[in-house]
Design a protein around this motif. Structure first.
Motif, short mmCIF file in Angstrom:
data_model
loop_
_atom_site.label_atom_id
_atom_site.label_comp_id
_atom_site.label_asym_id
_atom_site.label_seq_id
_atom_site.Cartn_x
_atom_site.Cartn_y
_atom_site.Cartn_z
N ARG A 115 0.85 -1.20 0.00
CA ARG A 115 0.00 0.00 0.00
C ARG A 115 0.88 1.24 0.00
O ARG A 115 1.03 1.96 0.99
N PRO A 131 2.73 4.73 -2.36
CA PRO A 131 2.45 5.70 -3.44
C PRO A 131 2.71 5.15 -4.83
O PRO A 131 2.03 5.53 -5.79
N LYS A 170 -0.45 3.53 -6.08
CA LYS A 170 -1.66 4.29 -5.75
C LYS A 170 -2.82 4.03 -6.70
O LYS A 170 -3.98 4.22 -6.32
N GLU A 186 -10.00 -1.30 -2.40
CA GLU A 186 -8.80 -0.55 -2.81
C GLU A 186 -7.79 -1.45 -3.52
O GLU A 186 -7.79 -2.67 -3.34
N TYR A 187 -6.94 -0.81 -4.35
CA TYR A 187 -5.84 -1.44 -5.07
C TYR A 187 -6.28 -2.48 -6.08
O TYR A 187 -5.52 -3.36 -6.47
N ARG A 244 -11.03 3.47 -3.66
CA ARG A 244 -9.81 4.26 -3.81
C ARG A 244 -8.68 3.40 -4.37
O ARG A 244 -8.74 2.17 -4.32
N ASN A 245 -7.67 4.07 -4.92
CA ASN A 245 -6.48 3.40 -5.42
C ASN A 245 -6.83 2.33 -6.45
O ASN A 245 -6.49 1.15 -6.32
N THR A 270 -8.68 9.05 -5.65
CA THR A 270 -7.42 8.46 -6.11
C THR A 270 -7.70 7.27 -7.02
O THR A 270 -7.32 6.12 -6.75
N ASP A 286 -4.39 12.99 -5.46
CA ASP A 286 -4.12 12.67 -4.07
C ASP A 286 -5.18 13.30 -3.16
O ASP A 286 -5.50 14.48 -3.29
#
Length: 417
Positions: free
Chosen positions: A107, A109, A112, A137-138, A183-184, A206, A364
């Motif tokens: 996790r 940057p 991201k 996420e991700y 997110r991400n 993001t 961001d």
């Protein structure tokens, strides 16, 4: 006789063991911690950690219930997909949300925009899907010929597609996404092709390397979209379309959403805030647009249904370039009682804590920002109420009633501090 009984017992044991390999393995009976690959159903216990080491499938006619506080860790090496042919109920809480994520060390940057696992992909046989107080996420990996979704002809059914974090495709199904965070992610947060739908009180940020919307609705949807915060999506916050061959005609009631800095990272015709096209029917009220690229924009070659309604939306632009793109014309839609200035800085929404000069090209997000409204905000007491929404009476999933929230007298997703 004894030999025959022994053979039967061995066969039974072998079958049970094979079945266990398909589902959770090495599950701790006290904590519920475990790992999964293949077919899964049942309950993932409150507060447990589930490690997904390969694609998992919830079979048609079966359900997986995920209780509050569960952390689902997806293996970034195998980039698993979650295939929902039955039902999925992820019922977190404010204190203990559910999280679909990757190992903590990943996790970063550098990751991201995710791409570290596939997504939650609900086949047309999925009747009910709930995400409440759930973080996704991700996700957003790119498919290959080896992907289960490609082999089963799900989503777009071909290699080389960037997966959405959530795909749903049953016009007779029920989808509720509330109090959740996306997110991400590489591209679309959600891609919805039918169903009775509520998106309410969610946050999207993001997301999107070179494209992607927060909420992307196609034909067959009856959706209420309310009280969502969308920050700096690569393309639109909402893409509302009746494209496809499904019935019913998509009809979206989008109200009391706050949209910030959307569309600037994709400077094409479709990069903006809310995009309407292909005879979609919409009612769009009480939305706050701050530094978004364009206001509500239509496809002039395939516009929205003529019965669509717009009104009581507020627009703010920090600079003149942004303000100029809000001005109504054949492409940019104006509504009754809209608040649209002509000068930079007009209609300052007076957020409690957000720098209005923030770089619109930055994806961001600072979780300390507060988009509630201070006293004197032009968004207060300017909202419209009393309009019809689809799911005021509610949608029942897994025996629980979920209702779309009532509209407010303020504009945006957050009222006075």
């Amino acid at each position: 006789m004894k030999a025959k009984q022994l053979m039967m017992c061995l066969a039974l044991f072998t079958g049970v063991f094979a079945g266990c390999e398909k589902a959770n393995i090495d599950v701790d009976p006290d904590t519920g911690n475990g790992s999964a690959i293949g077919e899964v159903s049942g309950i993932w216990k409150r507060g447990s950690v589930q490690r997904i080491t390969g694609d998992i499938i919830i079979p048609e006619g079966q359900s997986l219930v995920i209780e509050e506080g569960v952390t689902v860790i997806m293996d970034a090496a195998t980039k698993p997909e979650i295939i929902v042919r039955g039902n999925l109920y992820a019922e977190g809480s404010q204190a203990f949300p559910i999280k679909f994520t990757v190992e903590e060390a990943l996790r970063t940057p550098e990751n991201k925009f995710g791409r570290l696992w596939g997504g939650i992909l609900a086949a047309p046989s999925c009747a009910e899907l709930l995400l409440n107080y759930t973080i996704v996420e991700y996700a957003g990996a790119t498919t290959s010929d080896a992907s289960t979704s490609v082999k089963q002809k799900l989503y777009k059914g071909k290699a080389g597609e960037n997966l959405p974090a959530l795909w749903f495709a049953n016009v007779n199904g029920k989808l509720v996404v509330t109090n959740s965070i996306f997110r991400n992610l590489q591209e679309d947060c959600t891609y919805i092709e039918g169903g009775k739908i509520i998106f309410a009180n969610n946050r999207f940020y993001t997301t999107g390397v070179t494209g992607g919307e927060a909420i992307n609705l196609k034909s067959g949807c009856l959706a209420d979209v309310a009280y969502n915060l969308v920050y700096s999506t690569n393309t639109n916050a909402l893409k509302l379309s009746n494209s496809g061959d499904k019935s019913p005609q998509t009809y979206v009631v989008a109200y009391n959403n706050t949209l910030i800095n959307t569309g600037w990272r994709r400077p094409t015709a479709k990069g903006g805030s809310i995009w309407v096209e292909a005879t979609v029917r919409v009612s769009i009220f009480n939305n706050l647009f701050a530094n978004t690229r364009f206001g509500i924009k239509r496809d002039t070659k395939a516009p929205e249904d003529s019965r669509s309604l717009f009104g009581n939306n507020l627009y703010y632009g920090y600079d003149q370039v942004t303000v100029n793109q809000f001005q109504p014309n054949n492409e940019i839609v104006a509504g009754s009682n809209d608040i649209i200035g002509t000068a930079a800085g007009a209609n300052d929404p007076k957020f409690v804590n957000y720098p209005l000069d923030n770089n619109v090209n930055s994806p961001d997000f600072n979780t300390s920002w507060d988009f509630h409204l201070l006293a004197g905000s032009p968004a207060l007491n300017k909202g419209r109420t009393g309009f019809t929404r689809h799911h005021a009476a509610g949608i029942t999933l897994n025996g629980v009633l979920y209702q779309s929230p009532e509209p407010s007298t303020y504009i945006g997703a957050f009222g006075a501090n």
